[in-house]
Design an enzyme around this catalytic site. Sequence first.
Site: not given
Lengths: 386, 386
Positions: B67, B70
Site C-alpha cells: 500500500s 501505491h
Amino acid sequence: MKGLVLDAVWDPKPDYEVSEWERETGKAITGNSIWRHPKLEVRDWPDPKPGPKEVVLEIQACGVCGSDMHFYETDEDDYILYPGLTRFPTILGHEFSGKVVELGPEVETLKVGDMVTVEEMIWCGRCIPCRNGYPNHCTNLEEIGFTIPGAFANYIAVDEKFCWKIDGIAERFGDEEKAYEVGALSEPTSVAYNAMFERGGGFRPGHYVSVFGTGPIGLAAIGLAKAAGAGIIAAFEISPQRRELAKAVGADYVYDPREVNPGEVLMELSKGEGFNFHVEAAGAPHLTVPEMEKALAINGKIVQIGRAAKRVPMYLEALQVRRSQVFGAQGHSGHETFPNVIRMVAAGRLDLSPIITARYKLDEAVDAIARSTSRTDGKILVKPNW
Amino acid sequence: MKGLVLDAVWDPKPDYEVSEWERETGKAITGNSIWRHPKLEVRDWPDPKPGPKEVVLEIQACGVCGSDMHFYETDEDDYILYPGLTRFPTILGHEFSGKVVELGPEVETLKVGDMVTVEEMIWCGRCIPCRNGYPNHCTNLEEIGFTIPGAFANYIAVDEKFCWKIDGIAERFGDEEKAYEVGALSEPTSVAYNAMFERGGGFRPGHYVSVFGTGPIGLAAIGLAKAAGAGIIAAFEISPQRRELAKAVGADYVYDPREVNPGEVLMELSKGEGFNFHVEAAGAPHLTVPEMEKALAINGKIVQIGRAAKRVPMYLEALQVRRSQVFGAQGHSGHETFPNVIRMVAAGRLDLSPIITARYKLDEAVDAIARSTSRTDGKILVKPNW
C-alpha cells in the site's frame, strides 16, 4: 413389470472427445454431448431380482426432477439437455418411496412390509472419496434413474444400505399413502439439507436467509430454513404459482426477480445489514450470485446448489470486505442427511406436502414429465400403485 | 521528531460522488478517486503526546507495504493508486515494532522499556461488527499510516490495547535488534494467518498448499503453511528474486506462472488429486483463481487475500463437483492472531527473517518506498534508530 424407459442414440457430438472409460462402460460423463434423439415411453421391462444384499421395493411414489425434464427437452440438434452421467436405455425416476416386498438372502436391516425411501447415488464405499467420507463425490458412482433402472416403474431392486425407513412419517400422519408421498420428497429435500447444513455449515437461529429459485429444491430450502429458526426468509422466483408455494412453506417475502433489484430488496429488508445465508437454487448463478454479493451480511454465506455450466463474474472484494464465503454443493448422501430429514418430517418440524401439485399414474408418466416443462409446479408425483 | 509525510490534494475525480461522511471526516473511502498529486518527504512533525490509555513508542523498525508503494505510484491523472481509506497529510508506515518510552496515566498492561509490535487497525470496539467479534470489519476504523500518523517516524502514540509484547522473540534470538526487525513482520504475517486459519479455517497436516504471489504476504503464508504441517507447498511468482525467497521460507516447488500452466502443474504434483488449500496473495484473482479451480482437491479451499477491483470469471460447478469453497479475507485483528504469530516466532516454529532484503534509515525512507516498486524484494525495513 412396466417402466418409463428412456432410450437414445449414442452419437457423440463432433467436438466431444469420448474417453476410454466412456467407451468401456457405455456411460456418458456429459450426457448432452453424446445422447441424441431421446425416446421416452412406458413399456415392459424385466422384473428385478434382488442381489444378496438387495431388497425389491414396490414403488409407491416417485417425483419428477428437473433432470427428468432435461431428458425430455432437447437442444437444436436433438441431443438431451441433461449434462450429467447417463447410460441408456434405462428406466427414469430417482426421488421415490416404496414398500419392501422381497429380500435378498443377506439382507439384515429390513423386512417385508417396511416403508422406505432411497438415496439416488449408488456410492461404492471403496474409492478414495468414499473412504474419506465423501460419498457425494464417489468416483465409481452409479445413479438410479440415470445409469441404472429407476423408479418410474412398478418395482426396483436396491441395496438395503441405500434405504431409509419412513415408518415414523406414517405414524406422524396416520396415513400410509401420505407418508409414501412425503417420503418421496426426501431425496430433493436432502439435496437442500446437504447444501445448507453439511456443505454451508448452516446458519444461526435468527439469521436472515434468501432463496433464489423456488422449484422443489428451493422450496425444500425454505421449509428447512423455517424449521431451523431463520429470521426473515426472502425468496425470488419467476413463476407466480411457485411464489405462492414458497409462501405456503414458509417464505416471509417473495418477489419476481424481474420486477425488483434483488440485492437492494435484501438490503432494505435487513435495514442495511445484509442477509446471512444465500441459497442458489435457480441454476442461474451468473444472474443470482452478483445480487447475493450486494447483500452479504458480515460473515455471510452463499451456497450454490443449482447447476449451470456458466462462469459467474464474481467480485471477490465483496467476500473480503464482508468476511464472506461461497460453498459448492452436490448430492444428498452421507453426513446423517437422509435420517435427519426424515426425523424432521416425523417430528412435525417440516411439512412439505403442500408442494405436491400433481399426481399421475405410471401409464401417464410421459405426461407427468411433459407437464414439468412448464416450470410452474411444485413437485409432480408418479404413483405406480394408484 | 521526523516522519515520512504524504500530502496530496483533495480533488475528487469528476465521476466520483463524495459522500457526506467523507466531506465531514476528510477521509476518502476510495483514495484513488480523491487524492491527487501526492508529495512524499521526510520532514518535521510534532512529537506525539500520549492520551490516557496510550503509550509512546520509539519506533525501531517499520516495513514497507504494497500500500505504501501505491501512494508513491500514481495513475495517468496523478491520483494515488491506493484504493482504500485515507486522510492526508499523514505519516505513512504501519508494519512496525518499538520500545515503550512514555505511558499515559491510565495505562495498565505495559511499562517503559517493553518491546512491542502493534496492530494497524484501530478498531472502535463499539460498532456492531466489533460487538459481534469482527474487529477487521469495524465501521469506525482508523488506520495507522493511512488515516492517522504512522510509523515511518521516530515516535508514535498508540492505545495500549493494540500493542503486543515481543519480548519472547528477543529471548529466542538473544538479540533485541533482530527481535525488533522480525517483530515488525508481525502485521503482514498476521494478515496471512487471519486469512488462512481464521477465515479459511486452516488445513490439515499433510494437506497440499499452493500460494499464488510471493510478496511478503505470500512469503508469510508459505512460512505458516510449513510450520502448520503442510504436505507439498507449491508457489507461483513472477520475480526470480522472490522465487528464491519462497524456497528459503519453505516452498517445495516454485514456478514462474508465465512459463507453466499452474493448474496442470498442481494436478501433476498431486498425482491428480488436486491441492487442498490455495492462497491468493497476488492480487490478480482474475488470473489465479481460474487456475486454482482446475486443481481443487475434494473439500478444497481457496482463500482470497490479495486485493483487486476486478471481477473473476468463476466456474462454480468446480466448487460443486469438488466439494469446495472460497473465502474472502481482510485484516489481522482479533481471533488471537497477533499473539499466535508472535508465539510461533518465539517458539522457533516460524522464522521469516530471510525475507528481510533491505534496511534504510528514516532519512532515506522515500528511497525505501521507491525501491519497493520493483516488486522483487521480500520485506524492506526502515529503521529510524539505525
